[in-house]
Design an enzyme around this catalytic site. Sequence first.
Site, mmCIF file in Angstrom:
data_model
loop_
_atom_site.group_PDB
_atom_site.id
_atom_site.type_symbol
_atom_site.label_atom_id
_atom_site.label_comp_id
_atom_site.label_asym_id
_atom_site.label_seq_id
_atom_site.Cartn_x
_atom_site.Cartn_y
_atom_site.Cartn_z
ATOM 1 N N ASN A 124 0.808 -1.488 -0.432
ATOM 2 C CA ASN A 124 -0.224 0.060 -0.271
ATOM 3 C C ASN A 124 1.006 1.074 0.208
ATOM 4 O O ASN A 124 1.356 1.456 1.370
ATOM 5 C CB ASN A 124 -0.962 -0.127 1.510
ATOM 6 C CG ASN A 124 -1.641 1.012 1.424
ATOM 7 O OD1 ASN A 124 -1.726 2.184 0.417
ATOM 8 N ND2 ASN A 124 -2.217 1.555 2.781
ATOM 9 N N TRP A 125 0.798 2.162 -1.190
ATOM 10 C CA TRP A 125 2.015 3.216 -1.312
ATOM 11 C C TRP A 125 1.775 4.180 -0.897
ATOM 12 O O TRP A 125 1.760 5.119 -0.672
ATOM 13 C CB TRP A 125 2.133 3.365 -2.958
ATOM 14 C CG TRP A 125 3.088 2.522 -3.537
ATOM 15 C CD1 TRP A 125 3.397 1.557 -2.861
ATOM 16 C CD2 TRP A 125 4.224 2.615 -4.229
ATOM 17 N NE1 TRP A 125 4.734 0.668 -3.748
ATOM 18 C CE2 TRP A 125 5.000 1.453 -4.390
ATOM 19 C CE3 TRP A 125 4.440 3.837 -5.045
ATOM 20 C CZ2 TRP A 125 5.953 1.111 -5.609
ATOM 21 C CZ3 TRP A 125 5.319 3.672 -6.346
ATOM 22 C CH2 TRP A 125 5.511 2.343 -6.841
ATOM 23 N N LYS A 126 0.139 4.337 -0.256
ATOM 24 C CA LYS A 126 -0.656 5.177 0.345
ATOM 25 C C LYS A 126 -0.282 6.882 -0.609
ATOM 26 O O LYS A 126 -0.682 6.415 -2.014
ATOM 27 C CB LYS A 126 -0.214 5.613 1.437
ATOM 28 C CG LYS A 126 0.340 4.979 2.768
ATOM 29 C CD LYS A 126 0.324 4.513 4.292
ATOM 30 C CE LYS A 126 0.487 3.573 4.640
ATOM 31 N NZ LYS A 126 0.578 3.632 6.149
ATOM 32 N N HIS A 178 -9.245 0.869 5.044
ATOM 33 C CA HIS A 178 -8.453 0.830 5.708
ATOM 34 C C HIS A 178 -8.339 2.098 6.851
ATOM 35 O O HIS A 178 -9.187 3.035 6.751
ATOM 36 C CB HIS A 178 -7.141 1.420 4.256
ATOM 37 C CG HIS A 178 -5.529 1.452 4.776
ATOM 38 N ND1 HIS A 178 -5.294 2.955 5.523
ATOM 39 C CD2 HIS A 178 -4.497 0.669 5.549
ATOM 40 C CE1 HIS A 178 -3.759 2.110 6.047
ATOM 41 N NE2 HIS A 178 -3.501 1.562 5.716
ATOM 42 N N GLU A 224 -6.937 4.085 7.600
ATOM 43 C CA GLU A 224 -6.650 6.273 7.402
ATOM 44 C C GLU A 224 -7.958 6.530 6.917
ATOM 45 O O GLU A 224 -8.606 7.504 7.058
ATOM 46 C CB GLU A 224 -5.659 6.757 6.585
ATOM 47 C CG GLU A 224 -3.778 6.261 7.204
ATOM 48 C CD GLU A 224 -2.760 5.190 6.696
ATOM 49 O OE1 GLU A 224 -2.896 5.903 5.323
ATOM 50 O OE2 GLU A 224 -2.240 4.935 7.075
ATOM 51 N N GLU A 244 -5.491 -5.423 10.456
ATOM 52 C CA GLU A 244 -4.210 -4.577 10.507
ATOM 53 C C GLU A 244 -4.958 -4.100 11.821
ATOM 54 O O GLU A 244 -5.858 -2.526 12.032
ATOM 55 C CB GLU A 244 -4.786 -3.047 9.791
ATOM 56 C CG GLU A 244 -3.609 -4.147 8.182
ATOM 57 C CD GLU A 244 -3.521 -2.563 7.067
ATOM 58 O OE1 GLU A 244 -2.294 -2.604 6.759
ATOM 59 O OE2 GLU A 244 -3.683 -1.724 6.772
ATOM 60 N N GLY A 256 2.099 1.720 11.030
ATOM 61 C CA GLY A 256 3.134 3.131 10.521
ATOM 62 C C GLY A 256 3.797 3.571 11.607
ATOM 63 O O GLY A 256 4.663 4.405 11.423
ATOM 64 N N SER A 273 3.350 -2.713 10.056
ATOM 65 C CA SER A 273 4.624 -2.323 10.451
ATOM 66 C C SER A 273 5.516 -3.838 9.619
ATOM 67 O O SER A 273 6.088 -4.347 10.850
ATOM 68 C CB SER A 273 5.038 -2.610 11.709
ATOM 69 O OG SER A 273 4.794 -0.900 12.471
ATOM 70 N N GLY A 311 3.185 -1.260 4.117
ATOM 71 C CA GLY A 311 2.703 0.707 4.145
ATOM 72 C C GLY A 311 3.961 0.708 3.688
ATOM 73 O O GLY A 311 4.291 0.050 2.800
ATOM 74 N N GLY A 312 4.743 1.348 4.443
ATOM 75 C CA GLY A 312 6.062 2.181 4.686
ATOM 76 C C GLY A 312 6.978 1.274 3.279
ATOM 77 O O GLY A 312 7.820 1.721 2.670
HETATM 78 C C1 PEP Z 1 -0.582 0.063 5.997
HETATM 79 O O1 PEP Z 1 -0.485 0.974 5.629
HETATM 80 O O2 PEP Z 1 -1.784 -0.665 5.576
HETATM 81 C C2 PEP Z 1 0.447 -0.816 6.712
HETATM 82 C C3 PEP Z 1 0.258 -1.813 7.339
HETATM 83 O O3 PEP Z 1 1.645 0.341 6.810
HETATM 84 P P1 PEP Z 1 3.278 -0.067 7.370
HETATM 85 O O4 PEP Z 1 3.378 -1.262 7.088
HETATM 86 O O5 PEP Z 1 4.167 1.146 7.600
HETATM 87 O O6 PEP Z 1 2.487 0.381 9.012
#
Ligand code: PEP
Length: 234
Positions: free
Chosen positions: A7-9, A87, A89, A154, A160, A196, A217-218
Amino acid sequence: MKIIAGNWKMNGTPAALRDMMAALDNVDTENVMIICPPFPMLCTCGATHRAALGAQDVSAHDHGAYTGDVSAAMIADTGAKYVIVGHSERRQYHGETNDVVRAKAAAAIAAGLTPIICVGETMAERDAGQTMTIIESGVRECVPDGGAVIIAYEPRWAIGAGLTPTRDEIAAAHDLIARTLDTMGIGTTPILYGASVKGNNAAEIMSIPHVDGVLVGGASLKPDDFIPIITSVK
Ligand code: PEP
């Protein structure tokens, strides 16, 4: 075989996406690879790649006066196969409820997309001992009738933040989701873990029963971070 979704956000560029897709073409894996970039980049990738593309949100509506929204058919027209719905966010900044998420997932399915439906508890809900209730009601209320979906568990407090629940906590959450899906007659639905995930914890997390892959994500933004997650499991 696991599902590894990125997920590049609101990050990335068309060039970065092309680099990522080309890099993923050369990964020695049987895992399913998915990249979910911002909407405009869905159209910039060109030829077929081994990794599939997905969007990060979708309108529940087919067309019309919904400024700024994008329909499921428009996403499908780009060649994307997946869309993330619900999600954390989107829930936090756009007030999306389970009812909204279910409507979006239904629209995605109707257009031939597979929704990746996110469920998970906030820190306040965790502190109040509501984790299991939130997860179960999330699954029951967000999954529409009919059509294939993917669930992503999640824990919202961990996204994050560099935090992850314990192995036992992830195992309990995924076991509950698997049992809930079973009672809904869709027990073969894949269940991803997200929050994470990095190269150094992905294999351990994906060894937990009912963890069928990860939503990242990141660590999905750069091939050097994302590919070790993909290759950490067969
Ligand atoms: C996400 O935004 O779905 C996510 C899992 O982010 P991160 O891996 O950065 O915690």
